[in-house]
Design a protein around this motif. Structure first.
Motif, PDB file in Angstrom:
ATOM      1  N   VAL A   1       0.858  -1.180   0.000  1.00  0.00           N
ATOM      2  CA  VAL A   1       0.000   0.000   0.000  1.00  0.00           C
ATOM      3  C   VAL A   1       0.896   1.232   0.000  1.00  0.00           C
ATOM      4  O   VAL A   1       1.736   1.397   0.883  1.00  0.00           O
ATOM      5  N   GLU A   2       0.714   2.116  -1.006  1.00  0.00           N
ATOM      6  CA  GLU A   2       1.512   3.327  -1.089  1.00  0.00           C
ATOM      7  C   GLU A   2       0.637   4.510  -1.486  1.00  0.00           C
ATOM      8  O   GLU A   2      -0.238   4.378  -2.340  1.00  0.00           O
ATOM      9  N   TRP A   3       0.909   5.661  -0.856  1.00  0.00           N
ATOM     10  CA  TRP A   3       0.216   6.899  -1.211  1.00  0.00           C
ATOM     11  C   TRP A   3       1.260   7.930  -1.597  1.00  0.00           C
ATOM     12  O   TRP A   3       2.149   8.274  -0.815  1.00  0.00           O
ATOM     13  N   ASN A   4       1.163   8.424  -2.838  1.00  0.00           N
ATOM     14  CA  ASN A   4       2.058   9.462  -3.326  1.00  0.00           C
ATOM     15  C   ASN A   4       1.301  10.782  -3.268  1.00  0.00           C
ATOM     16  O   ASN A   4       0.420  11.040  -4.091  1.00  0.00           O
ATOM     17  N   ALA A   5       1.640  11.618  -2.283  1.00  0.00           N
ATOM     18  CA  ALA A   5       0.904  12.865  -2.082  1.00  0.00           C
ATOM     19  C   ALA A   5       1.097  13.834  -3.237  1.00  0.00           C
ATOM     20  O   ALA A   5       0.175  14.586  -3.585  1.00  0.00           O
ATOM     21  N   GLN A   6       2.284  13.859  -3.846  1.00  0.00           N
ATOM     22  CA  GLN A   6       2.538  14.780  -4.945  1.00  0.00           C
ATOM     23  C   GLN A   6       1.727  14.411  -6.182  1.00  0.00           C
ATOM     24  O   GLN A   6       1.151  15.271  -6.851  1.00  0.00           O
ATOM     25  N   GLN A   7       1.698  13.121  -6.493  1.00  0.00           N
ATOM     26  CA  GLN A   7       0.942  12.664  -7.664  1.00  0.00           C
ATOM     27  C   GLN A   7      -0.513  12.355  -7.327  1.00  0.00           C
ATOM     28  O   GLN A   7      -1.304  12.051  -8.217  1.00  0.00           O
TER      29      GLN A   7
ATOM     30  N   SER B   1      -8.153  12.112  -0.601  1.00  0.00           N
ATOM     31  CA  SER B   1      -6.949  12.015   0.219  1.00  0.00           C
ATOM     32  C   SER B   1      -6.926  10.695   0.969  1.00  0.00           C
ATOM     33  O   SER B   1      -7.962  10.036   1.158  1.00  0.00           O
ATOM     34  N   VAL B   2      -5.714  10.314   1.395  1.00  0.00           N
ATOM     35  CA  VAL B   2      -5.502   9.044   2.079  1.00  0.00           C
ATOM     36  C   VAL B   2      -4.621   9.282   3.300  1.00  0.00           C
ATOM     37  O   VAL B   2      -3.616   9.990   3.227  1.00  0.00           O
ATOM     38  N   LEU B   3      -5.012   8.699   4.428  1.00  0.00           N
ATOM     39  CA  LEU B   3      -4.194   8.678   5.638  1.00  0.00           C
ATOM     40  C   LEU B   3      -4.114   7.242   6.137  1.00  0.00           C
ATOM     41  O   LEU B   3      -5.019   6.429   5.908  1.00  0.00           O
ATOM     42  N   PHE B   4      -3.022   6.929   6.807  1.00  0.00           N
ATOM     43  CA  PHE B   4      -2.791   5.579   7.308  1.00  0.00           C
ATOM     44  C   PHE B   4      -2.807   5.577   8.832  1.00  0.00           C
ATOM     45  O   PHE B   4      -2.137   6.402   9.469  1.00  0.00           O
TER      46      PHE B   4
ATOM     47  N   VAL C   1      -1.422   4.057  11.955  1.00  0.00           N
ATOM     48  CA  VAL C   1      -0.195   3.315  12.256  1.00  0.00           C
ATOM     49  C   VAL C   1      -0.129   2.983  13.737  1.00  0.00           C
ATOM     50  O   VAL C   1      -0.662   3.706  14.590  1.00  0.00           O
ATOM     51  N   ALA C   2       0.533   1.879  14.037  1.00  0.00           N
ATOM     52  CA  ALA C   2       0.725   1.443  15.415  1.00  0.00           C
ATOM     53  C   ALA C   2       1.979   2.086  16.002  1.00  0.00           C
ATOM     54  O   ALA C   2       2.801   2.663  15.286  1.00  0.00           O
ATOM     55  N   SER C   3       2.121   1.968  17.306  1.00  0.00           N
ATOM     56  CA  SER C   3       3.293   2.543  17.967  1.00  0.00           C
ATOM     57  C   SER C   3       4.530   1.684  17.794  1.00  0.00           C
ATOM     58  O   SER C   3       5.652   2.153  17.996  1.00  0.00           O
ATOM     59  N   GLY C   4       4.329   0.429  17.385  1.00  0.00           N
ATOM     60  CA  GLY C   4       5.455  -0.472  17.175  1.00  0.00           C
ATOM     61  C   GLY C   4       5.077  -1.580  16.213  1.00  0.00           C
ATOM     62  O   GLY C   4       3.892  -1.773  15.890  1.00  0.00           O
ATOM     63  N   VAL C   5       6.087  -2.332  15.765  1.00  0.00           N
ATOM     64  CA  VAL C   5       5.843  -3.387  14.781  1.00  0.00           C
ATOM     65  C   VAL C   5       4.883  -4.440  15.311  1.00  0.00           C
ATOM     66  O   VAL C   5       4.033  -4.956  14.586  1.00  0.00           O
TER      67      VAL C   5
ATOM     68  N   ALA D   1       0.379  10.394   6.564  1.00  0.00           N
ATOM     69  CA  ALA D   1       0.341  10.179   5.114  1.00  0.00           C
ATOM     70  C   ALA D   1       1.538   9.383   4.621  1.00  0.00           C
ATOM     71  O   ALA D   1       1.489   8.804   3.533  1.00  0.00           O
ATOM     72  N   GLN D   2       2.632   9.345   5.376  1.00  0.00           N
ATOM     73  CA  GLN D   2       3.848   8.658   4.944  1.00  0.00           C
ATOM     74  C   GLN D   2       4.322   7.716   6.057  1.00  0.00           C
ATOM     75  O   GLN D   2       5.208   8.067   6.827  1.00  0.00           O
ATOM     76  N   PRO D   3       3.739   6.536   6.145  1.00  0.00           N
ATOM     77  CA  PRO D   3       4.074   5.635   7.244  1.00  0.00           C
ATOM     78  C   PRO D   3       5.142   4.610   6.876  1.00  0.00           C
ATOM     79  O   PRO D   3       5.484   4.429   5.710  1.00  0.00           O
ATOM     80  N   ASP D   4       5.658   3.949   7.894  1.00  0.00           N
ATOM     81  CA  ASP D   4       6.461   2.745   7.710  1.00  0.00           C
ATOM     82  C   ASP D   4       5.478   1.618   7.374  1.00  0.00           C
ATOM     83  O   ASP D   4       4.528   1.384   8.136  1.00  0.00           O
ATOM     84  N   PRO D   5       5.653   0.911   6.248  1.00  0.00           N
ATOM     85  CA  PRO D   5       4.685  -0.130   5.874  1.00  0.00           C
ATOM     86  C   PRO D   5       4.417  -1.146   6.972  1.00  0.00           C
ATOM     87  O   PRO D   5       3.296  -1.650   7.105  1.00  0.00           O
ATOM     88  N   ALA D   6       5.431  -1.455   7.777  1.00  0.00           N
ATOM     89  CA  ALA D   6       5.254  -2.451   8.831  1.00  0.00           C
ATOM     90  C   ALA D   6       4.343  -1.964   9.947  1.00  0.00           C
ATOM     91  O   ALA D   6       3.840  -2.760  10.741  1.00  0.00           O
ATOM     92  N   MET D   7       4.136  -0.646  10.022  1.00  0.00           N
ATOM     93  CA  MET D   7       3.320  -0.075  11.094  1.00  0.00           C
ATOM     94  C   MET D   7       1.860   0.124  10.691  1.00  0.00           C
ATOM     95  O   MET D   7       1.024   0.448  11.530  1.00  0.00           O
ATOM     96  N   ILE D   8       1.533  -0.024   9.420  1.00  0.00           N
ATOM     97  CA  ILE D   8       0.179   0.269   8.942  1.00  0.00           C
ATOM     98  C   ILE D   8      -0.816  -0.748   9.490  1.00  0.00           C
ATOM     99  O   ILE D   8      -0.614  -1.957   9.399  1.00  0.00           O
ATOM    100  N   ARG D   9      -1.913  -0.229  10.040  1.00  0.00           N
ATOM    101  CA  ARG D   9      -2.985  -1.092  10.539  1.00  0.00           C
ATOM    102  C   ARG D   9      -4.329  -0.799   9.875  1.00  0.00           C
ATOM    103  O   ARG D   9      -5.231  -1.621   9.908  1.00  0.00           O
ATOM    104  N   SER D  10      -4.461   0.389   9.297  1.00  0.00           N
ATOM    105  CA  SER D  10      -5.715   0.744   8.621  1.00  0.00           C
ATOM    106  C   SER D  10      -5.453   1.847   7.615  1.00  0.00           C
ATOM    107  O   SER D  10      -4.404   2.502   7.649  1.00  0.00           O
TER     108      SER D  10
END
Length: 233
Positions: free
Chosen positions: A91-97, A175-178, A180-184, A194-203
């Motif tokens: 899952v990736e969100w490019n804010a510029q594009q 727009s998209v927001l992720f 993220v958790a506090s840890g892996v 908007a720019q998370p570590d993929p391992a932290m994404i939960r929703s």
């Protein structure tokens, strides 16, 4: 002997005409109001239906993002090694594009347009191939189709496109927001970014604003949150 003529006088005729005119204006106003209300409700329902269709499609794909088979490691034999990036960042969100990229398991019966195939025996091996270059699955293996879906919001055209093809018009914002958790290893959501570590994404939180070009109803902003069912990263 003089007889009195029966009929309406000028005053009576004028009063009747005035009364008829007032009633006609009242009926016209009622008709115009009813038509305006109908058009407003129809336009509102159309916007909601469009948003429901698009957001339901995206959230379904978000829930399947990162579903690349039964194993946590996949050997990449795709063309140019492109599957590796998809594997590590489903899952990736490019804010510029203003583009949302989802690498997700196929959810439809027609797999002819998928991007990759993952062949796995769900025990010890899993290999990714580019569509059209994959061999037949070995005995005991299953083939899992994986799509790369790119949703891009064109601000100038006010349009949301899927893989370069127009999907939805009259889009004021997207727009998209992720979450993220506090840890892996943490499960709860600590914050949205908007720019998370993929391992932290939960929703994933999607926000979209639609409008009616004929201005028959107000703008509507829709929000939906989709939980990630497959651990990313």
């Amino acid at each position: 002997m003089m007889r009195h003529a029966n009929g309406f006088g000028l005053v009576e005729i004028m009063l009747a005409l005035l009364l008829g005119l007032v009633m006609s204006l009242a009926l016209t106003q009622i008709f115009a109001t009813t038509k305006s209300t109908y058009l407003s409700q129809t336009s509102s329902a159309s916007l909601q239906e469009d948003a429901r269709f698009v957001l339901a499609k995206i959230t379904q794909e978000v829930r399947l993002a990162g579903m690349f088979g039964c194993l946590g490691r996949v050997e990449d034999k795709s063309r140019g090694g492109q599957f590796s990036r998809a594997f590590h960042a489903p899952v990736e969100w490019n804010a510029q594009q203003r583009s949302l990229t989802l690498n997700t398991a196929a959810i439809d019966a027609d797999r002819s347009w998928h991007t990759w195939e993952v062949h796995t025996d769900c025990a010890s091996s899993a290999t990714a191939w580019t569509r059209g270059g994959a061999p037949k699955p070995a005995e005991g293996e299953i083939a899992l189709a994986v799509h790369r879906q790119i949703y891009r919001f064109n601000l100038e055209r006010e349009e949301l496109a899927l893989n370069g093809q127009p999907l939805l018009s009259n889009v004021r914002a997207f727009s998209v927001l992720f979450g993220v958790a506090s840890g892996v290893n943490a499960k709860g959501i600590a914050r949205y970014t908007a720019q998370p570590d993929p391992a932290m994404i939960r929703s994933v939180r999607l926000t979209m604003t639609l409008y009616d070009p004929a201005d028959r109803t107000q703008e509507y902003t829709f929000n939906v949150v989709a939980a990630i069912r497959n651990r990313l990263g």
